[in-house]
Design a protein around this motif. Structure first.
Motif, PDB file in Angstrom:
ATOM      1  N   VAL A 250       0.837  -1.200   0.000  1.00 11.83           N
ATOM      2  CA  VAL A 250       0.000   0.000   0.000  1.00 11.83           C
ATOM      3  C   VAL A 250       0.872   1.251   0.000  1.00 11.83           C
ATOM      4  O   VAL A 250       0.617   2.219  -0.736  1.00 11.83           O
ATOM      5  N   ILE A 251       1.936   1.232   0.810  1.00 13.50           N
ATOM      6  CA  ILE A 251       2.856   2.376   0.869  1.00 13.50           C
ATOM      7  C   ILE A 251       3.488   2.617  -0.496  1.00 13.50           C
ATOM      8  O   ILE A 251       3.571   3.753  -0.981  1.00 13.50           O
ATOM      9  N   LEU A 291       8.016   7.689   6.405  1.00 14.58           N
ATOM     10  CA  LEU A 291       8.277   9.113   6.196  1.00 14.58           C
ATOM     11  C   LEU A 291       7.894   9.536   4.783  1.00 14.58           C
ATOM     12  O   LEU A 291       7.299  10.599   4.573  1.00 14.58           O
ATOM     13  N   GLY A 292       8.254   8.685   3.810  1.00 15.05           N
ATOM     14  CA  GLY A 292       7.892   8.988   2.429  1.00 15.05           C
ATOM     15  C   GLY A 292       6.395   9.050   2.229  1.00 15.05           C
ATOM     16  O   GLY A 292       5.883   9.887   1.482  1.00 15.05           O
ATOM     17  N   LEU A 293       5.670   8.169   2.934  1.00 14.51           N
ATOM     18  CA  LEU A 293       4.209   8.163   2.828  1.00 14.51           C
ATOM     19  C   LEU A 293       3.622   9.453   3.387  1.00 14.51           C
ATOM     20  O   LEU A 293       2.723  10.060   2.784  1.00 14.51           O
ATOM     21  N   MET A 294       4.130   9.906   4.539  1.00 13.33           N
ATOM     22  CA  MET A 294       3.614  11.133   5.133  1.00 13.33           C
ATOM     23  C   MET A 294       3.890  12.340   4.240  1.00 13.33           C
ATOM     24  O   MET A 294       3.026  13.202   4.048  1.00 13.33           O
ATOM     25  N   VAL A 295       5.104  12.403   3.684  1.00 13.34           N
ATOM     26  CA  VAL A 295       5.443  13.521   2.798  1.00 13.34           C
ATOM     27  C   VAL A 295       4.578  13.485   1.544  1.00 13.34           C
ATOM     28  O   VAL A 295       4.084  14.517   1.070  1.00 13.34           O
ATOM     29  N   PRO A 301      -0.206  14.428  -3.108  1.00 12.91           N
ATOM     30  CA  PRO A 301      -1.182  13.327  -2.997  1.00 12.91           C
ATOM     31  C   PRO A 301      -1.187  12.391  -4.190  1.00 12.91           C
ATOM     32  O   PRO A 301      -1.624  11.247  -4.059  1.00 12.91           O
ATOM     33  N   ASP A 302      -0.731  12.853  -5.357  1.00 10.50           N
ATOM     34  CA  ASP A 302      -0.695  11.992  -6.535  1.00 10.50           C
ATOM     35  C   ASP A 302       0.582  11.182  -6.633  1.00 10.50           C
ATOM     36  O   ASP A 302       0.829  10.528  -7.650  1.00 10.50           O
ATOM     37  N   GLY A 303       1.434  11.209  -5.590  1.00 10.46           N
ATOM     38  CA  GLY A 303       2.636  10.390  -5.576  1.00 10.46           C
ATOM     39  C   GLY A 303       3.806  11.047  -6.281  1.00 10.46           C
ATOM     40  O   GLY A 303       3.750  12.193  -6.719  1.00 10.46           O
ATOM     41  N   ILE A 304       4.912  10.284  -6.369  1.00  7.98           N
ATOM     42  CA  ILE A 304       6.109  10.836  -6.997  1.00  7.98           C
ATOM     43  C   ILE A 304       5.866  11.128  -8.470  1.00  7.98           C
ATOM     44  O   ILE A 304       6.572  11.945  -9.075  1.00  7.98           O
ATOM     45  N   ALA A 305       4.872  10.480  -9.074  1.00  5.95           N
ATOM     46  CA  ALA A 305       4.540  10.784 -10.463  1.00  5.95           C
ATOM     47  C   ALA A 305       4.088  12.237 -10.596  1.00  5.95           C
ATOM     48  O   ALA A 305       4.249  12.850 -11.658  1.00  5.95           O
ATOM     49  N   ASP A 306       3.549  12.808  -9.524  1.00  2.96           N
ATOM     50  CA  ASP A 306       3.116  14.201  -9.544  1.00  2.96           C
ATOM     51  C   ASP A 306       4.308  15.135  -9.701  1.00  2.96           C
ATOM     52  O   ASP A 306       4.181  16.227 -10.274  1.00  2.96           O
ATOM     53  N   LEU A 307       5.474  14.716  -9.215  1.00  3.08           N
ATOM     54  CA  LEU A 307       6.679  15.533  -9.350  1.00  3.08           C
ATOM     55  C   LEU A 307       7.223  15.493 -10.765  1.00  3.08           C
ATOM     56  O   LEU A 307       7.801  16.461 -11.253  1.00  3.08           O
ATOM     57  N   LEU A 308       7.058  14.359 -11.432  1.00  2.00           N
ATOM     58  CA  LEU A 308       7.666  14.158 -12.741  1.00  2.00           C
ATOM     59  C   LEU A 308       6.782  14.629 -13.881  1.00  2.00           C
ATOM     60  O   LEU A 308       7.273  14.985 -14.945  1.00  2.00           O
ATOM     61  N   ARG A 309       5.453  14.609 -13.665  1.00  2.00           N
ATOM     62  CA  ARG A 309       4.546  14.970 -14.753  1.00  2.00           C
ATOM     63  C   ARG A 309       3.408  15.813 -14.212  1.00  2.00           C
ATOM     64  O   ARG A 309       2.375  15.309 -13.811  1.00  2.00           O
ATOM     65  N   ARG A 310       3.627  17.096 -14.214  1.00  2.00           N
ATOM     66  CA  ARG A 310       2.570  18.013 -13.781  1.00  2.00           C
ATOM     67  C   ARG A 310       1.766  18.474 -14.990  1.00  2.00           C
ATOM     68  O   ARG A 310       2.289  18.605 -16.091  1.00  2.00           O
ATOM     69  N   GLU A 311       0.476  18.709 -14.770  1.00  2.00           N
ATOM     70  CA  GLU A 311      -0.373  19.198 -15.846  1.00  2.00           C
ATOM     71  C   GLU A 311       0.056  20.610 -16.235  1.00  2.00           C
ATOM     72  O   GLU A 311       0.195  21.488 -15.386  1.00  2.00           O
ATOM     73  N   ARG A 312       0.304  20.798 -17.521  1.00  2.00           N
ATOM     74  CA  ARG A 312       0.608  22.127 -18.003  1.00  2.00           C
ATOM     75  C   ARG A 312      -0.661  22.977 -18.030  1.00  2.00           C
ATOM     76  O   ARG A 312      -1.731  22.484 -18.357  1.00  2.00           O
ATOM     77  N   PRO A 313      -0.509  24.258 -17.708  1.00  2.00           N
ATOM     78  CA  PRO A 313      -1.704  25.106 -17.767  1.00  2.00           C
ATOM     79  C   PRO A 313      -2.212  25.195 -19.194  1.00  2.00           C
ATOM     80  O   PRO A 313      -1.440  25.150 -20.146  1.00  2.00           O
ATOM     81  N   PRO A 314      -3.507  25.304 -19.390  1.00  2.00           N
ATOM     82  CA  PRO A 314      -4.047  25.389 -20.748  1.00  2.00           C
ATOM     83  C   PRO A 314      -3.521  26.608 -21.472  1.00  2.00           C
ATOM     84  O   PRO A 314      -3.265  27.647 -20.870  1.00  2.00           O
TER      85      PRO A 314
END
Length: 563
Positions: A250-251, A291-295, A301-314
């Motif tokens: 789960v972590i 610790l990684g889970l808390m951070v 909230p979307d995980g480390i994938a959120d750091l690598l692929r952020r939605e570009r503004p329209p």
């Protein structure tokens, strides 16, 4: 062809790189390092299995280690007791674990959230302390051996060769996972996670797809358990198939990112392989994971994938997004569905007779009768709390009628499920916009065509040529609808990023993409600016006059209704 070429290239690299690493660069990884990689890949497959269940379908499991254990024991029985090949053991591990996951998934039909989590925890503990101690599976607490048997007495022990096997199995699971995501199966999982009522309105059998998610996830978990067992050569009911492993998975999925396949695999490999190669770090792995889970939960909230692929503004102006003028509805070809658009104009299409709905001691709808003629717009008005939406839910099948009956085309349908009624040609909207808001506009148009996809779930998982052809046709139809609406520049954006008026028109267009005969609209002007509501009146007249649909509408905006 491009996808097949990429898969074949990856397969060749998976085969070649471990051998090159051993013979050309023997100092890069020590012999015992290959064993750690083998176990790490097995853990990555286990994480993918949980990601399919939790990340895609939104069904939590805190007893996933039990499914891994049953897969390991099943493969061990085949290879050590029956003296069968490891390949047969892997297959049996998937079959047995998938079947057991089906039984575990049955409570998910009525339970969710914390209660479902408790059920899966109990399952994992029962497996560890009762079932796997039975002499039938393990000879008591002795455990079972898992030799890497090729055939008969031929057994291989080279961890480098087994690494090649593990990588190929990871690749196979990756391809299956990708097939699920790119087909109607994956879209059904994701809308069920977000809103089951919306899923049913699109003709998705929620019960079946929940169980399918558990079965596919369980089969993957059984394969992962067998891969782990053959990596180390022996398993018992204790470590690692305990509650800690379930929490660890789960972590990994949460840190990697729910529904993010590549990030989950990377997180699993880092969580296992890195501590194995750095002396002394393994004991701190759970602390680092916590610790990684808390951070992750607090910052990303979307995980480390959120750091690598952020939605570009329209790349368009906000004024364009908030434009109050609504585009014309798309006039699409009618898909092949038996019985569509057959009721003569003016004849009763929908008949509601003495329908009542009660919730405990509260009667929300009391003996309501109405008739909706084909080819007309029929309005239903009343104050808040009068039971209008509850009546809509009774007609569409989202709530059970206490008494009375509902006829559609002269046939009683009150005993049918909501998804079955949707497949008859009844489409409905919701007060809060009945779309999967986390999916893009284009994905919602693909999702809306679920009932006309016309291929089976197993074919979807295998991505047969027929499935690929149908998916191309669905994509063309979705693109045609989006182009007709003038929303091509918004097609890749999540629906939640659109204005209220645009969300509403996309919702109505999604209802029309399968050409239903009856369109039920629940307060379509809710949240719209006055100018957009005026524009909506024109769109509703188009719905009747140009597209030939019958409309039943709930609305508080009396001028709109009179118009």
């Amino acid at each position: 062809m491009v996808r097949l070429h990429n898969v074949m290239t990856a397969a060749l690299l998976f085969v070649a790189l471990p051998l090159l690493t051993e013979h050309a660069m023997p100092r890069l990884v020590r012999p015992h390092g290959y064993l750690n990689l083998d176990v790490g890949i097995a853990l990555a497959v286990a994480a993918l299995s949980l990601n399919l269940l939790l990340g895609y379908a939104g069904q939590i499991s805190l007893g996933h280690a039990g499914l891994l254990a049953i897969g390991a024991f099943a493969s061990g029985i085949v290879t050590s007791r029956w003296h069968g090949p490891m390949a047969l053991g892997l297959v049996l591990a998937m079959v047995v674990s998938g079947g057991l996951a089906f039984l575990v998934g049955l409570p998910a039909l009525r339970l969710r959230g914390l209660y479902l989590a408790i059920v899966t925890v109990v399952f994992g503990l029962v497996m560890q302390y009762s079932v796997l101690r039975s002499t039938v599976f393990s000879g008591g607490s002795a455990g079972v051996a898992l030799p890497r048997r090729v055939w008969g007495g031929r057994v291989f022990t080279d961890n480098t060769v087994y690494l090649v096997v593990s990588l190929l199995l990871l690749l196979a699971v990756w391809v299956v996972d990708d097939n699920v995501v790119r087909s109607r199966v994956g879209r059904a999982f994701r809308v069920i996670r977000e809103n089951e009522a919306v899923a049913q309105s699109f003709g998705i059998a929620v019960t079946r797809y929940k169980l399918l998610a558990f079965v596919v996830s369980g089969a993957m978990a059984g394969l992962a358990g067998a891969m782990y067992g053959h990596a180390i050569g022996f398993v018992n009911n204790e470590s690692p198939f305990n509650f800690n492993l379930s929490l660890q998975l789960v972590i990994i999925v949460i840190i990697g990112g729910l529904g993010r396949r590549a990030a989950v695999v990377v997180a699993a490999l880092v969580f296992w392989v890195l501590p194995s190669f750095i002396s002394g770090l393994h004991a701190w792995a759970y602390i680092a994971g916590a610790l990684g889970l808390m951070v992750t939960v607090s910052r990303h909230p979307d995980g480390i994938a959120d750091l690598l692929r952020r939605e570009r503004p329209p790349s368009f102006d906000d004024d364009a997004v908030e434009d109050d003028s609504l585009p014309a509805l798309p006039d699409l070809p009618v898909p092949d569905r038996p019985g569509a658009l057959t009721t003569p104009a003016g004849q009763p299409l929908l008949e509601v007779h003495e329908v009542s709905v009660s919730f405990g001691g509260l009667r929300a709808v009391d003996a309501v009768s109405l008739t909706v003629p084909a080819g007309r717009i029929t309005g239903l008005i009343g104050p808040n709390g009068a039971g209008k939406s509850t009546l809509f839910n009774a007609i569409s099948g989202l709530v059970t009628t206490t008494r009375g009956h509902v006829r559609y085309r002269g046939e009683q349908i009150q005993d049918l499920r909501a998804d079955q009624r949707a497949r008859l040609g009844i489409a409905r909207s919701f007060q809060q916009v009945g779309l999967a808001k986390d999916l893009s506009v284009r994905e919602n148009f693909l999702l809306a065509q679920h009932q006309v996809a016309g291929y089976g779930d197993l074919a979807a998982i295998a991505m047969t040529p027929t499935v690929a052809r149908v998916e191309r046709e669905l994509a063309e139809r979705a693109d045609q609808a989006i182009e007709s609406l003038g929303l091509v520049h918004l097609s890749g954006l999540p629906v939640r990023n659109l204005s209220g008026g645009q969300q509403r028109i996309v919702e109505i267009a999604c209802l029309l993409v399968t050409a239903p005969e009856l369109v039920m609209l629940d307060e379509p002007s809710a949240g719209m600016a006055p100018a957009a509501a005026e524009s909506l009146a024109g769109r509703l007249r188009e719905l009747r006059d140009t597209l030939g649909r019958t409309v039943l509408i709930i609305e508080h905006n009396v001028p709109l209704m009179l118009d």
